[in-house]
Scaffold this motif. Structure first.
Motif, PDB file in Angstrom:
ATOM      1  N   UNK A  16       0.831  -1.224   0.000  1.00 42.14           N
ATOM      2  CA  UNK A  16       0.000   0.000   0.000  1.00 42.14           C
ATOM      3  C   UNK A  16       0.857   1.263   0.000  1.00 42.14           C
ATOM      4  N   UNK A  17       2.031   1.159   0.616  1.00 41.20           N
ATOM      5  CA  UNK A  17       2.924   2.318   0.630  1.00 41.20           C
ATOM      6  C   UNK A  17       3.403   2.636  -0.785  1.00 41.20           C
ATOM      7  N   UNK A  18       3.816   1.604  -1.523  1.00 47.83           N
ATOM      8  CA  UNK A  18       4.292   1.833  -2.897  1.00 47.83           C
ATOM      9  C   UNK A  18       3.166   2.432  -3.739  1.00 47.83           C
ATOM     10  N   UNK A  19       1.953   1.889  -3.611  1.00 47.25           N
ATOM     11  CA  UNK A  19       0.826   2.414  -4.397  1.00 47.25           C
ATOM     12  C   UNK A  19       0.628   3.903  -4.118  1.00 47.25           C
ATOM     13  N   UNK A  20       0.661   4.284  -2.850  1.00 51.54           N
ATOM     14  CA  UNK A  20       0.435   5.686  -2.475  1.00 51.54           C
ATOM     15  C   UNK A  20       1.607   6.574  -2.917  1.00 51.54           C
ATOM     16  N   UNK A  21       2.827   6.092  -2.732  1.00 49.07           N
ATOM     17  CA  UNK A  21       3.990   6.897  -3.150  1.00 49.07           C
ATOM     18  C   UNK A  21       3.997   7.093  -4.662  1.00 49.07           C
ATOM     19  N   UNK A  22       3.576   6.042  -5.400  1.00 50.32           N
ATOM     20  CA  UNK A  22       3.533   6.180  -6.866  1.00 50.32           C
ATOM     21  C   UNK A  22       2.482   7.198  -7.302  1.00 50.32           C
ATOM     22  N   UNK A  23       1.369   7.258  -6.531  1.00 50.80           N
ATOM     23  CA  UNK A  23       0.336   8.270  -6.850  1.00 50.80           C
ATOM     24  C   UNK A  23       0.923   9.666  -6.685  1.00 50.80           C
ATOM     25  N   UNK A  24       1.737   9.829  -5.641  1.00 46.88           N
ATOM     26  CA  UNK A  24       2.244  11.170  -5.319  1.00 46.88           C
ATOM     27  C   UNK A  24       3.468  11.575  -6.131  1.00 46.88           C
TER      28      UNK A  24
END
Ligand code: AKB
Length: 316
Positions: A16-24
């Motif tokens: 979930x961290x990677x998904x969120x960091x990729x969004x940002x």
């Protein structure tokens, strides 16, 4: 543009961290790394590298070549698994940390995130609203490794100016990726069983209160801490973070409000002793004061979101 490396990206937090960091930051700016040969499905849209954090030479070479600005080091064995493999747990949880701290000391990495846990506390710690600074005598291998790691993080900051930031995560509750090997895992498993069979046997007693948090809050806290100005991050060991505290019985009741026929049974196993050594609830005043932390999810919101989103077919 900032380049980010997440080691242990295939795990419950990592995914979930990677998904969120990729969004940002953009998909190509966030490299997912994990010991698994294949990248986890949810992260296949972006860069992936197979990385064993214990292969020091490889990790050093990769990071010196790729030069990520920020490294999130999430690879670890959690509490229940660590009790079964104490030597390996100590090795995995400590050696990877030294490799990354030393690369930051060299100046190759600008900022490190390293997760600690409520497991740093022990049976002699005040259980309710556990303060940031208190007695810490963990009795689990995992807790000992996290407490030692915290001391080393602070040491590298004080001695060498390494910008390392950390949170003492409570039990984390999410539906994207299953947890593995933790004492708080019952609070995730329960939702899969509730939807699949309508019943669940808890491996903790009905009155074992533990600090927990919904994953969205935990990811936001992690990114907010990493984005905070350096001067605001006054604690370089690890920050207490509170979310929701509940017992298995309270969780079962909250599920029954949505699924009235849900049935809960209790069959405590070796994980009960681990839970008994941990706090019931956490005081996170320091995180609130230093970098403005505020949780969003309460028990009701977390239960409703989980019941709506868990996919029971993921359960074998
Ligand atoms: C565990 O149960 O081991 C983890 C933790 C609290 O760090 N979820």
């Amino acid at each position: 543009m900032k380049k980010i490396l997440v080691i242990g990206a295939g795990g419950q937090i990592g995914t979930e961290l990677v998904l969120e960091l990729r969004k940002r930051h953009g998909v190509n700016q966030v490299i997912a790394a994990d010991v698994k040969e294949e990248c986890t499905d949810a992260l296949k849209d972006g860069p992936y590298v197979k990385m064993d954090v214990l292969d020091k030479a490889y990790v050093q070479e990769y990071i010196r070549t790729e030069k990520p600005d920020d490294v999130y080091l999430l690879a670890a064995l959690l509490s229940a698994t660590a009790e079964k493999h104490p030597e390996f747990a100590w090795k995995l949880n400590m050696e990877g940390l030294f490799t990354i701290l030393d690369l930051a000391k060299e100046g190759v990495i600008k900022k490190i995130f390293w997760p600690s846990s409520i497991a740093v506390f022990g049976p002699t710690t005040p259980r309710v609203e556990t303060p940031q600074y208190t007695i810490m005598e963990p009795t689990t291998v995992y807790g000992i490794s996290k407490l030692a790691g915290e001391r080393w993080c602070e040491y590298y900051f004080n001695k060498f100016g390494v910008d390392v930031r950390s949170i003492r995560y409570p039990g984390l509750i999410s539906y994207t990726s299953l947890p593995g090997g933790g004492t708080t895992d019952y609070a995730v498993d329960i939702f899969y069983h509730a939807k699949k069979t309508g019943e669940y046997t808890s491996f903790l007693n009905k009155d074992s209160a533990l600090p927990m948090m919904y994953m969205e809050d935990a990811i936001r806290a992690t990114i907010e801490l990493m984005d905070a100005p350096k001067e605001s991050v006054k604690i370089r060991s690890s920050y207490n973070l509170a979310g929701i505290s509940f017992t298995p019985e309270q969780l079962a009741l909250a599920i029954q409000e949505n699924l009235p026929t849900f049935k809960m049974m209790y069959q405590p196993d070796f994980r009960q002793a681990i839970a008994d050594s941990w706090p019931d609830s956490i005081d996170d005043t320091a995180a609130k004061q230093d970098w403005g932390w505020k949780e969003k999810y309460d028990l009701k919101a977390m239960v409703e979101t989980m019941l709506k989103n868990v996919d029971p077919s993921k359960l074998n």
